[in-house]
Design a protein around this motif. Structure first.
Motif, PDB file in Angstrom:
ATOM      1  N   GLU A  35       0.856  -1.183   0.000  1.00  0.00           N
ATOM      2  CA  GLU A  35       0.000   0.000   0.000  1.00  0.00           C
ATOM      3  C   GLU A  35       0.894   1.235   0.000  1.00  0.00           C
ATOM      4  N   LEU A  36       0.687   2.096  -0.980  1.00  0.00           N
ATOM      5  CA  LEU A  36       1.487   3.316  -1.104  1.00  0.00           C
ATOM      6  C   LEU A  36       0.740   4.456  -0.424  1.00  0.00           C
ATOM      7  N   VAL A  37       1.380   5.136   0.472  1.00  0.00           N
ATOM      8  CA  VAL A  37       0.707   6.171   1.271  1.00  0.00           C
ATOM      9  C   VAL A  37       1.379   7.519   1.007  1.00  0.00           C
ATOM     10  N   ASP A  38       0.612   8.483   0.536  1.00  0.00           N
ATOM     11  CA  ASP A  38       1.206   9.791   0.229  1.00  0.00           C
ATOM     12  C   ASP A  38       0.988  10.772   1.379  1.00  0.00           C
ATOM     13  N   LYS A  39       1.537  10.401   2.533  1.00  0.00           N
ATOM     14  CA  LYS A  39       1.424  11.270   3.707  1.00  0.00           C
ATOM     15  C   LYS A  39       2.788  11.382   4.371  1.00  0.00           C
ATOM     16  N   ASN A  40       2.950  12.423   5.139  1.00  0.00           N
ATOM     17  CA  ASN A  40       4.152  12.561   5.952  1.00  0.00           C
ATOM     18  C   ASN A  40       3.902  11.947   7.318  1.00  0.00           C
ATOM     19  N   TYR A  41       4.985  11.445   7.926  1.00  0.00           N
ATOM     20  CA  TYR A  41       4.853  10.916   9.276  1.00  0.00           C
ATOM     21  C   TYR A  41       5.734  11.725  10.226  1.00  0.00           C
ATOM     22  N   SER A  42       5.213  11.986  11.369  1.00  0.00           N
ATOM     23  CA  SER A  42       5.986  12.612  12.436  1.00  0.00           C
ATOM     24  C   SER A  42       5.398  12.143  13.749  1.00  0.00           C
ATOM     25  N   GLU A  81      -0.787   8.054  10.340  1.00  0.00           N
ATOM     26  CA  GLU A  81      -0.900   7.441  11.666  1.00  0.00           C
ATOM     27  C   GLU A  81      -0.327   6.033  11.581  1.00  0.00           C
ATOM     28  N   LEU A  82       0.599   5.710  12.424  1.00  0.00           N
ATOM     29  CA  LEU A  82       1.157   4.349  12.410  1.00  0.00           C
ATOM     30  C   LEU A  82       0.063   3.341  12.738  1.00  0.00           C
ATOM     31  N   PRO A  83      -0.015   2.253  11.981  1.00  0.00           N
ATOM     32  CA  PRO A  83      -0.994   1.215  12.334  1.00  0.00           C
ATOM     33  C   PRO A  83      -0.492   0.411  13.539  1.00  0.00           C
ATOM     34  N   ASP A  84      -1.360  -0.407  14.079  1.00  0.00           N
ATOM     35  CA  ASP A  84      -0.945  -1.318  15.156  1.00  0.00           C
ATOM     36  C   ASP A  84      -0.304  -2.547  14.533  1.00  0.00           C
ATOM     37  N   LEU A  87      14.030  11.473  10.505  1.00  0.00           N
ATOM     38  CA  LEU A  87      13.248  10.649  11.417  1.00  0.00           C
ATOM     39  C   LEU A  87      14.090   9.482  11.949  1.00  0.00           C
ATOM     40  N   VAL A  88      14.024   9.269  13.228  1.00  0.00           N
ATOM     41  CA  VAL A  88      14.681   8.109  13.833  1.00  0.00           C
ATOM     42  C   VAL A  88      13.644   7.352  14.652  1.00  0.00           C
ATOM     43  N   ALA A  89      14.047   6.190  15.153  1.00  0.00           N
ATOM     44  CA  ALA A  89      13.125   5.382  15.959  1.00  0.00           C
ATOM     45  C   ALA A  89      12.611   6.196  17.138  1.00  0.00           C
ATOM     46  N   ASN A  90      11.315   6.079  17.411  1.00  0.00           N
ATOM     47  CA  ASN A  90      10.754   6.818  18.544  1.00  0.00           C
ATOM     48  C   ASN A  90       9.845   5.892  19.362  1.00  0.00           C
ATOM     49  N   GLU A  91       9.343   6.417  20.456  1.00  0.00           N
ATOM     50  CA  GLU A  91       8.554   5.590  21.377  1.00  0.00           C
ATOM     51  C   GLU A  91       7.260   5.091  20.722  1.00  0.00           C
ATOM     52  N   GLU A  92       6.686   5.915  19.844  1.00  0.00           N
ATOM     53  CA  GLU A  92       5.455   5.502  19.168  1.00  0.00           C
ATOM     54  C   GLU A  92       5.707   4.256  18.318  1.00  0.00           C
ATOM     55  N   MET A  93       6.832   4.254  17.608  1.00  0.00           N
ATOM     56  CA  MET A  93       7.178   3.078  16.795  1.00  0.00           C
ATOM     57  C   MET A  93       7.425   1.861  17.682  1.00  0.00           C
ATOM     58  N   LYS A  94       8.146   2.091  18.781  1.00  0.00           N
ATOM     59  CA  LYS A  94       8.445   0.973  19.679  1.00  0.00           C
ATOM     60  C   LYS A  94       7.165   0.366  20.247  1.00  0.00           C
ATOM     61  N   SER A  95       6.169   1.217  20.470  1.00  0.00           N
ATOM     62  CA  SER A  95       4.885   0.707  20.970  1.00  0.00           C
ATOM     63  C   SER A  95       4.135  -0.053  19.887  1.00  0.00           C
ATOM     64  N   GLY A 144       9.564  -7.773  16.862  1.00  0.00           N
ATOM     65  CA  GLY A 144       9.639  -6.870  15.716  1.00  0.00           C
ATOM     66  C   GLY A 144      10.886  -6.001  15.765  1.00  0.00           C
ATOM     67  N   MET A 145      11.116  -5.288  14.667  1.00  0.00           N
ATOM     68  CA  MET A 145      12.367  -4.545  14.531  1.00  0.00           C
ATOM     69  C   MET A 145      12.136  -3.165  13.924  1.00  0.00           C
ATOM     70  N   ILE A 146      12.920  -2.202  14.376  1.00  0.00           N
ATOM     71  CA  ILE A 146      12.991  -0.895  13.721  1.00  0.00           C
ATOM     72  C   ILE A 146      14.399  -0.788  13.144  1.00  0.00           C
ATOM     73  N   TRP A 147      14.507  -0.610  11.840  1.00  0.00           N
ATOM     74  CA  TRP A 147      15.808  -0.545  11.186  1.00  0.00           C
ATOM     75  C   TRP A 147      16.016   0.860  10.658  1.00  0.00           C
ATOM     76  N   GLU A 148      16.986   1.549  11.230  1.00  0.00           N
ATOM     77  CA  GLU A 148      17.286   2.912  10.774  1.00  0.00           C
ATOM     78  C   GLU A 148      18.727   2.962  10.274  1.00  0.00           C
ATOM     79  N   GLU A 149      18.886   2.835   8.983  1.00  0.00           N
ATOM     80  CA  GLU A 149      20.174   2.866   8.313  1.00  0.00           C
ATOM     81  C   GLU A 149      21.181   1.894   8.943  1.00  0.00           C
ATOM     82  N   THR A 150      22.054   2.334   9.825  1.00  0.00           N
ATOM     83  CA  THR A 150      23.090   1.419  10.314  1.00  0.00           C
ATOM     84  C   THR A 150      22.762   0.818  11.686  1.00  0.00           C
TER      85      THR A 150
END
Lengths: 124, 136
Positions: free
Chosen positions: B46-53, B63-66, B83-91, B97-103
């Motif tokens: 699914e391609l989403v044309d929105k910004n995330y913050s 809005e991040l899905p569950d 953008l880097v990993a944040n608490e919302e993503m961790k939740s 699961g994993m959050i992969w931010e470049e290195t």
């Protein structure tokens, strides 16, 4: 005793005066270079044969997705990091295939990098 | 990114070249068969044309899905900066699961996190060399 920038937590003032001071590194942070490298994951990624890639990723299509990974916004050398990481995720089983089978993979970026998602095994 | 249809077509084209088959496109959802290692299965993008913050919310913002298995962040500069990993993503990511931010990657293990750092000394020479060369 090591010399470190005096204000290493704040912007460097650039005047060149009193910019360094000495302190003792607490013993728990004393590590050998090799241990620091290990903790940082500081290394080159191994070169893999096509058979090794196929063995790690499990299908020809995932290998093709891996080989298609490129970079437009970062230095070209970062492409090899991306590919190396994808293979290492699979080799070390860092994320279970079931986690990606049953849940979403969300890519947030400024490119059209669908190749990572597919090479990593993101089905949704 | 996906307000421009040519970018949607670019994604579909990349998939088509990998699988050598057609990709079905309805609105902003791409459907195709893909072998992830257990034979051909149905995959969806699914391609989403929105910004995330994690700070800006509401209409027009993503809005991040569950129940996310993985978040991948690459060149994710936007109106809110990089953008880097944040608490919302961790939740939002599931256990394992994993959050992969470049290195760097953060893997969720129960109530704990395991951090994996991937660094290639060819592309990161400089900062990491300086750090490594500290002779304790």
């Amino acid at each position: 005793m090591e010399k470190y920038p005096k204000n290493f937590n704040s912007p460097y003032d650039g005047n060149g005066e009193d910019d360094e001071y000495e302190f003792v590194i607490p013993s728990q942070f004393k590590m050998g270079k090799e241990e620091i490298k290990r903790k940082l994951g500081f290394r080159d990624f191994p070169k893999r044969t096509i058979e090794e890639k196929r063995g790690l990723l499990g299908s020809e299509e995932r290998v093709r997705a891996l080989d298609a990974i490129t970079t437009t916004t970062l230095p070209a050398s970062k492409k090899e990091i991306k590919k190396g990481v994808v293979l290492e995720v699979a080799e070390q089983n860092l994320i279970s295939p079931e986690v990606l089978r049953n849940n979403l993979l969300v890519y947030i970026g400024s490119g059209t990098d669908i190749e990572y998602a597919l090479a990593l095994g993101g089905e949704k | 990114m996906f307000t421009d249809e040519k970018n949607e077509d670019e994604v579909a084209g990349k998939i088509r070249r990998i699988i050598s088959e057609e990709v079905k496109k309805e609105e902003k959802v791409l459907t195709f068969g893909f072998d992830f290692g257990s034979g051909r299965e149905s995959a969806t993008v699914e391609l989403v044309d929105k910004n995330y913050s994690d700070k800006n919310k509401g209409e027009g913002w993503y809005e991040l899905p569950d129940k996310i298995g993985m978040v991948v962040l690459y060149a994710s500069q936007g109106p809110g900066g990089t953008l880097v990993a944040n608490e919302e993503m961790k939740s939002a990511i599931v256990d394992g699961g994993m959050i992969w931010e470049e290195t760097t990657a953060i893997i969720k293990k129960g109530n704990n996190e395991e951090i994996v750092v991937w660094v290639n000394n060819n592309s990161n020479r400089g900062y990491f060399d300086d750090f490594i060369n500290v002779d304790f």
